[in-house]
Design an enzyme around this catalytic site. Structure first.
Site: not given
Ligand code: GLN
Length: 486
Positions: A76, A151, A175
Site C-alpha cells: 500500500k 482504503s 481498511s
C-alpha cells in the site's frame, strides 16, 4: 502460477519449477495488461522488481532462501519506500520520494520478497471506497463499475485480480477487512502494536495497524511471520517474543466457542450478506464448534466514537503537511500563513479537509469534553463489552460489511452513508483487537461477501487457524473475477 498460494509459489521456486525473475515478470506483465482498467497500482518499477528478483534467485541458489524469498508482494502506498514515490494517495505527497524504508518494507526486503509496486488507496487512508485517491478511483475486478472498498482498495483489487500474490494494507477502522470482503480476498488487522507503524504515514495513531492481504488464511500467516514483531522505533510496538502465526493452522474446530453478537445480525445488514454469513457459521457448527449468542451493547456507539477519535488524531497528524518540510507547496503566496493556507487548500482533497475540520472542532476548547472525552469513554465501554464476550467465547463471527461492493459514486455526496460501511469493522480497532475477513460466498450479482472473525488480543493464530480450516472445505477464496481471467 497466477492463482497459486504463497506456499505453492514457495514450493515451485524451491524445486526450481520457476525462477523469481520469471515469476516476477509474469506478475509485471499482468499488471501492465490489467492495471489500466483497475488502477490498482500507483507506482510500478519493473527494473527494480526484476533486480530484486535476480538477487532473490541468487540467495536461493546459495541455499539461503526463506518462505517468501523471491515472491513478489505489493505494498500500500502508505508505507515509506526508500528511493520510490510514497504518495498516500494524495496530491500533498504526489512527488514525495521517501529517504527511508518503513519497518514493514524493511522486513519484507530482509525476507527476500520482491517489491512489486505501490498500490492505490483513499487519500491518507480516509475512506471506504478507494475513490478519494488523487490518482483516480480503483475499480473492483468483479465489476468495474463498482468500488473495491477502501482504503486499501488498490491492494485488495491487485490480489483479487491476481496482479499480485499478496499485498500489505493498513486498517484504522476497517481498511484491510472491508476491501478484502468487497473483492473476495483475505485480510487481517492484527492486534494493535504487533506490526510496527514506523514509516507508515500516520492517520489515527491509536488505531492504525498494518496487516497482510492475500488469497488464503495460510498465506496471511506466512506474511504475518514477516510483518509482526518488535521495533524500537515505534513507541507503541509491543516487545514480545516472535510468534509463528502458522502454529494453529491444524488445530481442530471441535469445541471452538463462536460468539454471535446479536447487534451484528440486525436489520442494517443486506439479507444476502447475512444468509451467506449464516451458512459459513453453520459449517463451523457442523465441525463441532459451539455457537454462543451474546451482546455487545455499546457497539451501536462505535461508529460515532470512531468518527470523533479518528478525525481528532488525523487533524493533529496531518498538521505536519505545511509546505515547509516536504510534500506539496503552493507556487504563489504572500506571507507564511498564506503559504500554509494555500498549500493545504491545494494539497488536500475534500474528505481529508472534512476530517481536519471535524478533528480540530472536537479538540477545541469548549467542545473537547463534550465530544473527544466522551468518545474516549465510549471507546472504553466498547472494549469492556469485548472483554466480557471473550470470557464466554474464543472467536466472534459476523459479516465484515453490511453490503457487497457499491457502484462508484454511489456514496460520493453522502459521507455519513459512506461511514456506515464501517459499522462492523470499527469496534475491533477501537479495542485494539485482531480481526480477519475471509470470503464466504457471493450475492445474486456475483459480488463477493466477507465473513469477519474477531479475537481477543494476540489471537491472530487462532483466527487464522479457524479460517484455514474453513478454506480447506470451501473454494470461495480461489475464484477469479470473470473480467480478469487467468
Ligand atoms: N473507512 C474508515 C475511514 O474512513 C476506515 C479507514 C481506514 O481503516 N483507514 O476512516
Amino acid at each position: 502460477m497466477l492463482n497459486s498460494t504463497l506456499c505453492e509459489l514457495s514450493a515451485a521456486l524451491e524445486r526450481r519449477a520457476i525462477s523469481s525473475v520469471e515469476l516476477t515478470r509474469l506478475f509485471l506483465d499482468r499488471v501492465e495488461r490489467l492495471n489500466g482498467a483497475l488502477n490498482a497500482f500507483i507506482t510500478v518499477d519493473a527494473q527494480r522488481s526484476l533486480g530484486e528478483a535476480h538477487a532473490a534467485d541468487q540467495v536461493r541458489a546459495a541455499g539461503g532462501a526463506g518462505p517468501l524469498t523471491g515472491i513478489p508482494v505489493a505494498h500500500k502506498d502508505i508505507f515509506c519506500t526508500r528511493g520510490m514515490l510514497t504518495t498516500c494517495g494524495s496530491k500533498m505527497l504526489a512527488d514525495f520520494v521517501s529517504p527511508y524504508d518503513a519497518h514493514v518494507i524493511e522486513r519484507f526486503a530482509s525476507a527476500g520478497a520482491v517489491l512489486l509496486g505501490k498500490t492505490n488507496m483513499d487519500e491518507f487512508a480516509m475512506g471506504s471506497s478507494s475513490e478519494s485517491s488523487f490518482f483516480g478511483p480503483v475499480r473492483n475486478p468483479w465489476d468495474r463499475a463498482r468500488v473495491p472498498g477502501g482504503s486499501s482498495g488498490g491492494s485488495a483489487a491487485a490480489v483479487a485480480a491476481r496482479l499480485a500474490p499478496a499485498a500489505t494494507g493498513t486498517d484504522t477502522g476497517g481498511s484491510i477487512r472491508q476491501p478484502a470482503a468487497f473483492t473476495g480476498v483475505c485480510g487481517l488487522k492484527p492486534t494493535y502494536g504487533v506490526v510496527s507503524r514506523y514509516g507508515m504515514v500516520a492517520f489515527a495513531s491509536s488505531l492504525d495497524q498494518g496487516g497482510p492481504m492475500a488469497k488464503t488464511a495460510q498465506d496471511l500467516a506466512l506474511l504475518m511471520n514477516v510483518m509482526g514483531g518488535h521495533d524500537a522505533r515505534d513507541s507503541t510496538s509491543l516487545a514480545r517474543d516472535a510468534e509463528d502465526y502458522t502454529r494453529e493452522l491444524q488445530t481442530p474446530l471441535a469445541g471452538l466457542r463462536i460468539g454471535l453478537p446479536r447487534e451484528y445480525f440486525g436489520t442494517g445488514c443486506a439479507p444476502h450478506v447475512l444468509a451467506r454469513v449464516r451458512e459459513a457459521i453453520a459449517w463451523f457448527e457442523s465441525q463441532g464448534a459451539k455457537l454462543i449468542d451474546l451482546a455487545l451493547p455499546n457497539s451501536g456507539l462505535a461508529l460515532a466514537a470512531y468518527y470523533v477519535i479518528a478525525p481528532a488524531e488525523a487533524s493533529s497528524n496531518l498538521s505536519r503537511f505545511d509546505g515547509v518540510r516536504y510534500g506539496h507547496r503552493a507556487r504563489a503566496y504572500g506571507d507564511l500563513a498564506d503559504m500554509y493556507c494555500r498549500t493545504r487548500a491545494e494539497g488536500f482533497g475534500a474528505e481529508v479537509k472534512r476530517r481536519i475540520l471535524i478533528g480540530t472542532y472536537v479538540l477545541s476548547h469548549g467542545y473537547y469534553d463534550a465530544y473527544y472525552l466522551q468518545a474516549q469513554k465510549v471507546r472504553r465501554l466498547i472494549a469492556r463489552d469485548f472483554a466480557a464476550a471473550f470470557a464466554r467465547c474464543d472467536v466472534i463471527m459476523g459479516p465484515t460489511a453490511p453490503s457487497t461492493a457499491f457502484p462508484l459514486g454511489a456514496n460520493a455526496d453522502d459521507p455519513v452513508q459512506m461511514y456506515l460501511n464501517d459499522i462492523y469493522t470499527i469496534p475491533a480497532p477501537l479495542s485494539g483487537l485482531p480481526a480477519l475477513s475471509i470470503p464466504c460466498g457471493f450475492d445474486g450479482a456475483g459480488l463477493p461477501i466477507g465473513l469477519q472473525l474477531t479475537g481477543s488480543h494476540f489471537a491472530e493464530a487462532r483466527l487464522l487457524g479457524a479460517a484455514h480450516r474453513y478454506q480447506q472445505a470451501t473454494d470461495w477464496h480461489l475464484r477469479v473475477p470473470a473480467e480478469t481471467p487467468l
